[in-house]
Design an enzyme around this catalytic site. Sequence first.
Site, PDB file in Angstrom:
ATOM      1  N   LYS A 117       0.790  -0.925  -0.166  1.00 63.07           N
ATOM      2  CA  LYS A 117       0.076   0.043  -0.469  1.00 63.07           C
ATOM      3  C   LYS A 117       1.189   1.545   0.345  1.00 63.07           C
ATOM      4  CE  LYS A 117      -4.595  -1.572  -0.397  1.00 63.07           C
ATOM      5  NZ  LYS A 117      -4.936  -1.156  -1.072  1.00 63.07           N
ATOM      6  N   GLU A 129      -9.934   5.519   3.093  1.00 62.28           N
ATOM      7  CA  GLU A 129     -10.521   4.245   3.406  1.00 62.28           C
ATOM      8  C   GLU A 129      -9.996   3.277   3.709  1.00 62.28           C
ATOM      9  OE1 GLU A 129     -10.257   5.129  -0.153  1.00 62.28           O
ATOM     10  OE2 GLU A 129      -9.551   2.895  -0.481  1.00 62.28           O
ATOM     11  N   SER A 156       1.816  -9.322  -1.350  1.00 63.61           N
ATOM     12  CA  SER A 156       1.120  -7.776  -0.884  1.00 63.61           C
ATOM     13  C   SER A 156       1.888  -7.472   0.322  1.00 63.61           C
ATOM     14  CB  SER A 156       0.165  -7.349  -1.741  1.00 63.61           C
ATOM     15  OG  SER A 156      -1.056  -8.891  -0.919  1.00 63.61           O
TER      16      SER A 156
END
Lengths: 266, 396
Positions: free
Chosen positions: B85, B107, B374
């Site tokens: 991220k 969000e 990830s």
Amino acid sequence: MKTYKQVFSELKRAALIPFFVIGDPDFDTSLKIVKAAIDAGADILELGIPFSDPIADGPTIQKADIRSLKSGINVQKALKFIRKLKDYKDIPIGLLMYYNLVYQYGIENFFTDFQQAGVNSVLVADLSIDDADEIIAPAASAGLDTVFMVTPNTNTQRMKLIASKTTGFIYAVSLLGVTGSREKLSDMVETLVGKLKGLTRVPVCVGFGISRAEHAVMVASAGADGVIIGSKIVQLIEENLDSREKILSEISSFLTSVKNSIPLRS
Amino acid sequence: MKYKGRFGDYGGFYVPEVLIPALEELEDAFYRFYEDVRFVTELEQLSKDYAGRPSPLYYAKRFSEYVGFKVYLKREDLLHGGAHKVNNTLGQGLLAKYMGKTKLIAETGAGQHGLATAMVGALFGMETKIFMGVIDIERQSVNVHKMKLCGAEVIPIEGGSGTLKDAINDALRYWTAHVSDTFYLFGSACGPHPYPTIVKHFQSCIGKETRQQCLDEIGKLPDMVVACVGGGSNAIGIFSAFIEDKDVKLIGVEAGGRSLDSGKHAATLVAGRVGILHGAKSYLLQDKQGQVYDTESVSAGLDYPAVGPEHCLLKDTGRAQYVAAEDEDVLDAFELLSKSEGILPALESAHALAYLCSQKGKLDKETIAVVNLSGRGDKDVGIVEKHRPLEQASDR
């Protein structure tokens, strides 16, 4: 079937346009409420079919959507609801929708079926003028007027574009934000209405945050052709869920007081 | 808007009029800066020194022995914040800075994007608000705490199912009222244009690095690239470099939840129908009328009923293949990687591993599979413990 054009030309003052979520809190009560609003002097109705994810709406209408969905409202029942209303009185009705419900029903079918039930326009809250072509032709062939939103941050060029594609009325959003009743009327209203009136002859109705008779007076005095009141009315439903009679009397007296305070056009 | 933001017929910008000027401003800024030398240099520096790029490509020997073919892990879990991220939040955060914005909103589902946003909020000295569903706040409490430590305000969202979908609804509503000074740092490769394009761009470093590492370290391209798909940012990030390499299979793994038949899942591409939510046309989990379903998955980060528009196109053209992994198999894969390699994968990434486990014994032993790992699984230890108390796990 009565048209927006007829209403705006007959009226000597700004039109009173209450908004309801169809089926809030249930089909039968909702029908009584909307009939009471008609009796109290509504000139046009704005009606919404509830959606699971109403991103343009604040908490009051979100809760109304949930109440209505829980009571089992769906698109077919909304059609029935509108037919029953039109049997009661021939009053113009604008639908306020989120796109997915229209899309899943099929755009052409949705427009045709609701036009036949007595709807005059379908405003899709999450479809901007950039993609308006997806609905303009189907609306025209179904015999519906078009209604699009303009917000205080819409630039002049877009306003002109929006006006050129609008046959019903421009829904001028009074503020930057979602629906919901507010203590004070947005200070952007006068400028917005004034600007639109200078740009186009298409009628301009103002909504979002209009919660008191004096707000309606200010909007009308700014030159608007209609005053749309949503959350404030829906709130009256929410606050009186334990008494159906009280919902009817509260909404009726609120709308009557608003109606009586809207000044005649000078 | 300058561009339509379409991937085939998918994508677009289906938003209320009030958001159009903000999206236009964002689109304009992105195309102005994304290749700007100063911007690129600054982002590369931050990616290296702050986030820890490049991330390694690791040959997971013992895990490979278990499944019977060669598995390489792209270690995005090693980045600062514990997930991919940060690639996107650094990029968009820097963009916000170049645009002169002072406030960030975002969000979050699993809290990884929320945390990565809180991190860059602190880094750039911006006021940060994170919208998060109440269910997710409960199941990802460690990340919530971390966000607060970084100075962000976490706003609990009660509506709907209290998950990512509802957090996006409220972030959009908040943005509507604060468009003039607030930058909405969107976390996945979905939502309205230009977000799918922006997020893909900032995540494409995963794919570029992976492709080069394969050539340098293995001497050839992999046979398949596997990634989990919620909104689809880590998957599009790694897929993007391989799309033209027709011999490389691309496999996206969605959340099968309890099971596809139970309806309690988040396998949008596998089981959804085209619809419109959160500003984009995509596959969508919805009922016949078009009401959007509440989804369910053991991993908060995949618990989302829509999906990035480019994945929809990749599915339709057949360039990528999308499958679902169910919760129980995901937990198995989580345990397997932990035990065999000493690496705790995020439950999101464990979906990709679960797919590889399902291929055990079905592929030639020379097959090379690259998995986008990830995120790391520290945040999920509590959830795993709840589903698989340790005594039970040690018996497996």
